[in-house]
Design a protein around this motif. Structure first.
Motif, short mmCIF file in Angstrom:
data_model
loop_
_atom_site.label_atom_id
_atom_site.label_comp_id
_atom_site.label_asym_id
_atom_site.label_seq_id
_atom_site.Cartn_x
_atom_site.Cartn_y
_atom_site.Cartn_z
N UNK A 110 -2.44 -108.58 15.42
CA UNK A 110 -0.60 -108.25 15.44
C UNK A 110 0.23 -109.28 14.63
N UNK A 111 1.17 -108.83 14.24
CA UNK A 111 2.08 -109.51 13.25
C UNK A 111 3.28 -109.65 14.19
N UNK A 112 3.90 -110.90 14.63
CA UNK A 112 4.96 -111.12 15.34
C UNK A 112 6.16 -111.63 14.39
N UNK A 156 5.73 -106.50 15.39
CA UNK A 156 6.74 -105.76 14.23
C UNK A 156 5.31 -104.90 13.13
N UNK A 157 4.17 -105.39 13.16
CA UNK A 157 3.33 -104.74 12.51
C UNK A 157 1.99 -105.22 12.64
N UNK A 158 0.97 -104.75 11.93
CA UNK A 158 -0.51 -105.07 12.09
C UNK A 158 -1.01 -105.44 10.96
N UNK A 207 11.73 -100.41 9.11
CA UNK A 207 12.67 -100.98 9.77
C UNK A 207 12.60 -102.50 10.36
N UNK A 208 11.31 -102.79 10.77
CA UNK A 208 11.12 -104.04 11.47
C UNK A 208 10.26 -105.21 10.53
N UNK A 209 9.82 -104.45 9.56
CA UNK A 209 8.78 -105.43 8.95
C UNK A 209 8.94 -105.37 7.30
N UNK A 210 9.23 -106.64 6.78
CA UNK A 210 9.22 -106.91 5.49
C UNK A 210 8.59 -107.95 4.95
N UNK A 211 7.35 -107.46 4.08
CA UNK A 211 6.20 -108.65 3.91
C UNK A 211 6.72 -109.73 3.19
#
Length: 631
Positions: free
Chosen positions: A199-201, A208-210, A229-233
């Motif tokens: 999990x990415x927090x 917000x992502x995995x 919309x939640x995750x920008x690398x």
């Protein structure tokens, strides 16, 4: 929108010292409270909290703001969430003043957070019942405790395993969250299959992502969620939420290449590591980490691919560099990654290697030297040519100065010659792009090895100058180091920010609007004409009143300056009157100049000549009524 009246009421009900003391141990010193700054690593307490101004300011990294601003920075909250958090602490109910863009965004985001949370729990449950996935983690040396801390899970190797846990597998939310893929035939399937799940927090700890890693062989080895919309690398760092305290305690952050490296290092007690997410290090990554610490160590494999990745990180960090921060590069032996290195050499060996990592300036010069044959004139010229666009991008002026000196030494040139060459290279590049050549900016610096100086802090050789012979002195710089005194409008703005009710004494027509400070002062005065009270409960309340307005940045900057250098309260009344008198004299002077010009050009009729005489008399009276300070 949250009503501004509520924001001001909220700030009047809270004490910024109480708010910050929930998160930091504060110690009283004089009128203010101090702590080690939570936004950059330091050993001495330079983070100041003023109860009288309801404002915090760090003398180290410059961060500052109100109680709301502190919650936004420290907890990674948006404005609305920070207001709600603060209101909850004092038992206030946040009123709803209509649907704002933020509310609409929350309507979109909440279902995504919920879907990702459901998926995370599903993956964690699947890991517990999948022996070969557990065995894989054990082979990598991970304990159940560390796996639980990072929320690791397992995505079954099935096309639609998530169908078991979500109420509507066809819901658009699942695709928006990046959990499923719809193919061209309209068939939906899980994005992650047969992978260990990470999990990415975000900074608030929300998923917000995995990231997913194959257990054994397979491609791609690592798979990340798409941007949502939640995750920008390019903005997120894996493990940062869990590593924040460890980074502050250790005094530095380690940036590794993969999330397995982060988890493996944490297994050995090295909890200050983070990782990028399938991208090269970006300027935003560097900026984010420099808010946490003043030392970043990039850890890469020592092979060619690792050095290429390190070079990209260096290039992307140049504009984010500060003179009070260090970026360094640690290259592991070719046969090791961070996990295997710690296993083979031990934790202390890794810490020692991180402490001895090559600073960015050293890596830059080493790498450039390795690419060119410096024994020949052509090689030295190519070396300087390649260095030019990199060195001129270094944002830290003192570091840039030292790198310029190192380039000069390596190329067998003087500093002035290198600076001139950089200017010519930049001008040539702009001509090729069809733009007018401009001098390349570089640092204030001595121009030669004998201690001579350039003309001033921003000077470069002009386009018509020639390369000076070695040892030829150049003009000395003007004395520097002192902040430019504020204008009359700037002085009045600073006084009004400390004594908001004084704004009523200022005639708005006299305030010049040709500077950001003058415009901010006019905006404060205009509040009165609109029947709105000027926030009088500290600097924090005033800057919150103007948050997200054209004047917000100006007021915030001036507020920070007031913390560093306050007016003497015993003379502020006289200083205010003095500045107001100077405003009046400036306005009269402008009108006199206009009338004198008209007199020269076409002559003045009776009324205008009478006006001129009256203005001259008024100016003399103002000048004789009191001393006008040199503001």
């Amino acid at each position: 929108m949250i009503p501004q009246s509520f924001v001001q009421e909220l700030l009047s009900r809270v004490d910024i010292v109480d708010v910050i003391e929930r998160y930091l141990p504060l110690k009283k010193s004089g009128a203010n409270y101090f702590a080690c700054c939570p936004f950059h690593g330091e050993k001495s307490a330079s983070f100041s909290v003023s109860p009288s101004k309801q404002f915090y300011h760090c003398f180290g990294c410059g961060v500052h703001g109100s109680a709301i601003g502190f919650l936004m920075e420290y907890s990674g909250l948006g404005f609305v969430d920070a207001v709600k958090e603060l209101a909850g602490q004092v038992g206030l109910q946040v009123p709803d003043d209509g649907r704002s863009a933020s509310a609409v965004h929350n309507d979109i985001s909440e279902p995504l957070y919920e879907a990702l949370g459901i998926a995370a729990r599903f993956y964690q449950d699947q890991l517990k019942t999948t022996p070969h996935a557990v065995e894989y983690l054990k082979r990598r040396g991970l304990s159940g405790k560390v796996a639980a801390r990072f929320g690791l899970g397992y995505a079954p190797d099935d096309w639609q395993s998530l169908k078991e846990t979500v109420s509507d597998y066809q819901a658009k939310t699942l695709a928006d969250a990046g959990l499923v893929i719809d193919n061209d035939q309209g068939r939906r399937y899980d994005r992650f299959r047969g992978r260990i799940m990470f999990p990415i927090h975000d900074r608030r700890g929300r998923i917000i992502a995995f990231g997913g890693r194959v257990l054994d062989k397979g491609e791609p080895k690592y798979l990340n969620s798409p941007e949502t919309p939640l995750f920008e690398k390019g903005r997120e760092l894996y493990g940062l939420f869990l590593a924040q305290k460890a980074i502050r305690d250790a005094g530095f952050a380690v940036v590794v290449e993969g999330y397995m490296d982060v988890v493996a290092l944490a297994q050995y007690g090295l909890e200050n590591a983070v990782a990028t997410l399938g991208t090269a290090t970006t300027p935003q990554h560097v900026h984010t980490l420099l808010r946490q610490t003043d030392r970043i160590v990039f850890c890469f494999d020592g092979d060619a691919a690792g050095r290429r990745a390190a070079w990209r990180a260096l290039e992307n960090a140049l504009e984010s560099l500060r003179d009070d921060a260090t970026l360094a590069f640690l290259f592991l032996p070719a046969e090791h990654d961070p996990d295997s290195f710690v296993r083979a050499e031990g934790v202390e060996a890794f810490r020692s290697a991180a402490s001895a990592a090559t600073p960015l300036a050293g890596f830059l010069i080493q790498e450039l030297r390795s690419r060119h044959h410096l024994e020949s004139a052509e090689g030295r010229a190519a070396f300087v040519h390649e260095a030019a666009p990199l060195v001129t991008r270094i944002a830290a002026p003192l570091l840039r100065l030292q790198v310029i000196k190192a380039v000069a030494e390596s190329a067998g040139m003087t500093q002035a010659e290198v600076e001139y060459a950089f200017e010519q290279i930049a001008s040539s590049a702009k001509r090729r792009r069809g733009a007018d050549p401009q001098p390349a900016a570089h640092s204030p610096s001595p121009a030669s090895n004998d201690g001579a100086h350039t003309d001033d802090a921003t000077s470069t050789p002009t386009s018509t100058s020639r390369i000076r012979p070695r040892g030829t002195p150049t003009p000395r710089p003007r004395p520097g180091g002192r902040r430019k005194p504020p204008s009359t409008a700037g002085t009045l703005l600073r006084l009004v920010m400390q004594h908001p009710t004084w704004a009523a004494r200022l005639p708005v027509a006299l305030v010049p609007d040709d500077s950001p400070e003058g415009q901010a002062l006019i905006a404060i005065i205009d509040l009165l004409s609109l029947g709105e009270a000027i926030p009088a409960n500290g600097l924090g309340a005033l800057i919150e009143r103007f948050r997200d307005t054209p004047h917000g940045d100006t007021l915030s900057r001036v507020a920070a300056e007031l913390v560093e250098a306050e007016f003497d309260e015993s003379v502020v009344e006289a200083l205010f009157d003095d500045a107001l008198r100077k405003l009046q004299m400036d306005a009269i002077g402008k009108e006199i100049d206009l009338l004198l010009k008209q007199d020269r050009d076409e002559g003045l009729d009776g009324p205008r000549r009478h006006r001129l005489n009256g203005l001259l008399m008024e100016k003399r009276n103002l000048a004789s009524s009191g001393k006008v300070s040199d503001l």
